[in-house]
Design an enzyme around this catalytic site. Structure first.
Site, short mmCIF file in Angstrom:
data_model
loop_
_atom_site.label_atom_id
_atom_site.label_comp_id
_atom_site.label_asym_id
_atom_site.label_seq_id
_atom_site.Cartn_x
_atom_site.Cartn_y
_atom_site.Cartn_z
N TYR A 16 0.70 -1.26 0.16
CA TYR A 16 -0.23 -0.05 0.03
C TYR A 16 0.89 1.23 0.04
O TYR A 16 2.11 0.98 -0.13
CB TYR A 16 -0.87 -0.09 1.16
CG TYR A 16 -1.95 -1.15 1.03
CD1 TYR A 16 -2.92 -1.13 0.02
CD2 TYR A 16 -2.08 -2.11 1.88
CE1 TYR A 16 -3.74 -2.26 -0.32
CE2 TYR A 16 -3.00 -3.28 1.89
CZ TYR A 16 -3.58 -3.19 0.73
OH TYR A 16 -4.61 -4.18 0.50
N ARG A 34 -5.57 -16.01 11.25
CA ARG A 34 -6.66 -17.54 11.02
C ARG A 34 -6.62 -18.27 12.17
O ARG A 34 -7.85 -18.72 12.22
CB ARG A 34 -5.75 -17.99 9.84
CG ARG A 34 -6.16 -17.50 8.59
CD ARG A 34 -5.16 -18.07 7.32
NE ARG A 34 -4.07 -17.71 7.47
CZ ARG A 34 -3.01 -18.06 6.72
NH1 ARG A 34 -3.44 -18.91 5.71
NH2 ARG A 34 -1.70 -17.66 6.93
N CYS A 88 -6.52 -24.29 13.07
CA CYS A 88 -6.75 -23.64 11.63
C CYS A 88 -6.07 -24.69 10.61
O CYS A 88 -5.07 -25.19 10.79
CB CYS A 88 -5.94 -22.29 11.49
SG CYS A 88 -6.06 -21.85 9.76
N CYS A 101 -15.53 -19.47 8.19
CA CYS A 101 -14.31 -20.39 8.38
C CYS A 101 -14.61 -21.96 8.27
O CYS A 101 -15.93 -22.21 8.46
CB CYS A 101 -13.89 -20.21 9.85
SG CYS A 101 -12.75 -21.29 10.47
#
Ligand code: ADP
Length: 707
Positions: free
Chosen positions: A183, A329, A352, A369
């Protein structure tokens, strides 16, 4: 209540508080910035989602990127904008909810520069350099951005400072200036983007000036009250040209200005280096590189590396690679991860899987999820990840037929709600349904985490029994003695070659053709064409199965071709950031790819089809693998519900159907289906989901006119 006594000795380091400037983290678990797509547009959903992570023990909970002004309007992406007082009101709900659970609230202040989408604001993109310096514009979006003037630089800096002050006033504890992921600040840092000849371009010091000045101004404005952090992507691949050595130098320059370094990897061109899907990369693979940068700073470092193992986390902190464990996550999959580690209940952690369903669902507008059905449903449906409401009438004996994701999830939910007895029956000898053979495909081993977690819970629940190797027909079910039946018998791949585009079988395909294979024939029944065969995989699914089978067969020495109507093999895995490496592996294995082709007919040893412009396609092949669509395995369900008399004669009060047997979908959705049924088991009609809360909440005509 937290039982601190039972924290494993080697995990205790994870619970040592740590100061970051004027604030203190209660432990070493940091819920780093990550998108939800709920954001400030769905403030209730957002606040409840973040709050439950605070409740689960994370020491800090962050927003996703929060744009500082209209020149970084990111619609339809999922910035939780922070432009003005109206935004501040929405943020306050999230901040207060996080504080209610004793965590620090962090905001990630963001400007996208040349990558900002600006669809609503319609402002020009801002960039370190545009065409005025005779360099090509950034690749995305495909426009030539405006080269920032000194006035623009000051304007953007002011917007960061104003946002930081607003953040402090709203109650944020940590202000994190985003300088990574390609960015605006990263564009200034990058020689690929930054060709300026003034004091903001040229040497690394000059390229860093915009970012460092901004940090300094933010620190001057709020540093006494808030911890100042900055998120830096410490290495990028490709043309961005940002090396670890650059990061070491940058960290030395920025060290006096920050209280915390928030380190990750990658740019818009190589986000997967940070995301590290489990299909391709091991857990913790970036830790050593983060450790190198950490040695250059006196300040604490929060680092991410798809960490899911408390042992590895503790080791990384102990060995000085990181000070604080950053996680997105794992916090999505199990908001109560820190609490479970602290209580010594690591076996209860929903690990995860690193399959990035979250990322693909986020980009489709709603974070979900594949391990945790409650993610995003905390406010919307009132679901808590660890608590189930007891059944009003627990005197039920539930028979769940099929132990795939849907059946397991329904059975566990009902047992946890206190059902007197739940029998989970499967024709095979294992839990897991379709998932177990799938997890045998190359790189997909960590999908078994889904089964492992549920296996442990099933073993712990005294009112839930798994009964393997038992195939039930309708008569068996009616005679079973169950009060309620849940049919979760899954789906099977079609053998006809019908696709969502054709709805019709491939012309010329004989039903029992011995040269045609379904995925189940290959990975469940282990059938194979003769050695040395040329095999064509026709893949209209475009996710893991077609590419996975092609890789499997190529690894076994077959000559493999993939034919797909998509523009790329594994096109769907673009959404999960797995596809570049999947395609590269297929290429290395010699798999030939025919894109943009729809098959229309088969003949013995030949398939034919049409290309994008209806040009004819033909390919000689010894065997054909059809990865097109799945059909529900719902004969049992249909038989049970169609014979109402027989059902009435049995003691069965209700028959439900969940998961792929209802409608074959992604594994996460089959799991969700089973979970929802368990939660809504006693509703008047559990086949239909309860209405969920929608946002924005009601806007009256009067309120509208006053605006
Ligand atoms: P889902 O994804 O919806 O959970 P899966 O296809 O993963 O579904 O799992 C379905 C499971 O149901 C498989 O393990 C299969 O063996 C089992 N099954 C299908 N029909 C029967 C039956 N009649 N009796 C017992 N088990 C069955």
């Amino acid at each position: 209540m937290v039982n601190v006594m039972s924290t494993a000795e080697h995990h205790k380091i994870l619970f040592e508080p740590i100061a970051i400037g004027p604030k203190t983290l209660r432990n070493r678990f940091y819920n780093v910035p990550h998108g939800t797509a709920y954001g400030t547009l769905r403030p209730g959903t957002w606040a409840a989602y973040r709050a439950v992570r605070a409740e689960g023990g994370w020491a800090a909970v962050s927003t996703e990127f929060s744009s500082v002004g209209p020149s970084s309007d990111e619609w339809p992406l999922h910035s939780s904008d922070f432009w003005d007082e109206e935004d501040a009101c929405r943020h306050r709900l999230m901040v207060d909810s996080v504080h209610d659970h004793g965590a620090l609230a962090s905001i990630e202040l963001h400007h996208g520069g040349a990558q900002a989408l600006r669809r609503l604001s319609r402002e020009p993109a801002l960039s370190a350099s545009g065409l005025s310096s005779e360099v090509p514009p950034p690749s995305y979006p495909p426009e030539t951005p405006k080269t920032m003037t000194l006035d623009d630089i000051e304007r953007v800096q002011r917007s960061f400072v104003n946002a930081a002050v607003r953040a402090r006033d709203v109650g944020y504890d940590i202000v994190d200036v985003l300088a990574g992921y390609g960015y605006l600040f990263a564009q200034f840092l990058s020689p690929f983007h930054n060709h300026r000849t003034d004091r903001y371009g040229g040497s690394l010091e000059n390229r860093a000036r915009f970012w460092l000045e901004t940090l300094s101004q933010v620190r001057g404005a709020v540093g006494a009250d808030c911890a100042v952090a900055t998120r830096l992507s410490i290495e990028t691949q490709g043309p961005w040209g940002h090396s670890i050595d650059d990061s070491v130098a940058l960290v030395r320059m920025g060290d006096p200005l920050v209280d915390l370094w928030d380190l990750n990897f990658g740019s818009s061109l190589d986000w997967e280096t940070d995301i590290s899907p489990s299909r391709l990369f091991p857990e913790g693979r970036n830790l050593e590189r983060i450790g190198r940068v950490r040695r250059a700073t006196e300040k604490p470092v929060v680092g991410v590396s798809r960490l899911t193992s408390p042992d590895l986390m503790a080791q990384a902190v102990r060995s000085g690679l990181i000070d604080i464990v950053g996680s997105a996550r794992q916090s999505i999959a199990d908001p109560f991860f820190p609490t479970k580690v602290q209580e010594g209940r690591t076996e209860d952690i929903r690990e995860c899987m690193g399959i990035n369903y979250c990322i693909s669902s986020l980009d489709r507008g709603n974070l979900a999820c594949a391990q945790n059905a409650t993610a995003g449903e905390e406010f919307r449906r009132g679901w808590h990840p660890e608590r189930f409401e007891p059944l009003t009438n627990p005197e039920v004996n539930v028979l769940v037929v099929g132990a795939g994701p849907a059946g397991m999830e329904a059975a566990i939910g009902l047992a946890r709600r206190g059902a007197e007895m739940v029998h989970l029956v499967d024709a095979t000898e294992h839990l897991g349904g379709h998932l177990r053979p799938v997890a045998g495909l190359s790189g997909m081993r960590e999908w078994t985490r889904f089964i492992d977690h549920r296996q442990i819970q099933i073993d712990k629940l005294p009112n839930l029994q798994f009964i393997p190797s038992t195939r039930l027909d309708a008569t068996d079910v009616r005679n079973y003695g169950a009060s309620h039946v849940v049919v979760a018998t899954g789906a099977r791949w079609l053998r006809t070659g019908a696709t969502p585009g054709t709805h019709a079988p491939l012309a010329g395909l004989v039903e029992d053709a011995d040269w045609v294979y379904t995925p189940e024939q290959l990975i469940v029944e282990d059938q194979r064409p003769a050695e040395g065969s040329h095999i064509t995989v026709y893949d209209t699914e475009g996710y893991y199965m077609g590419a996975g089978l092609a890789q499997l067969l190529a690894d076994e020495g077959y000559e493999v071709a993939v034919v797909t109507p998509h523009v790329q093999v594994a096109a769907e895995a673009d959404m999960t950031l797995e596809s570049p490496t999947i395609r590269a592996a297929l290429h290395r294995s010699g798999v030939v790819v025919h894109r943009n082709i729809s098959l229309t007919a088969t003949h013995r040893r030949r398939v034919v089809g049409l290309g994008e412009f209806d040009e004819p396609f033909s390919l000689e092949t010894d065997a054909l693998v059809l990865v097109t669509m799945r059909a529900p395995v719902d004969k049992l369900y249909q038989e049970l519900i169609s014979d109402r008399e027989a059902l009435a004669d049995s003691e069965i009060q209700a028959v439900h159907c969940v998961g792929d047997a209802l409608s074959p979908r992604a594994m996460a959705e089959a799991m969700f289906d089973g979970h929802r049924l368990a939660r809504e088991f006693e509703s008047p009609d559990p086949a239909i989901a309860h209405a969920y809360k929608r946002e924005p909440l009601r806007l009256t005509l009067q309120g509208y006119r006053q605006r």
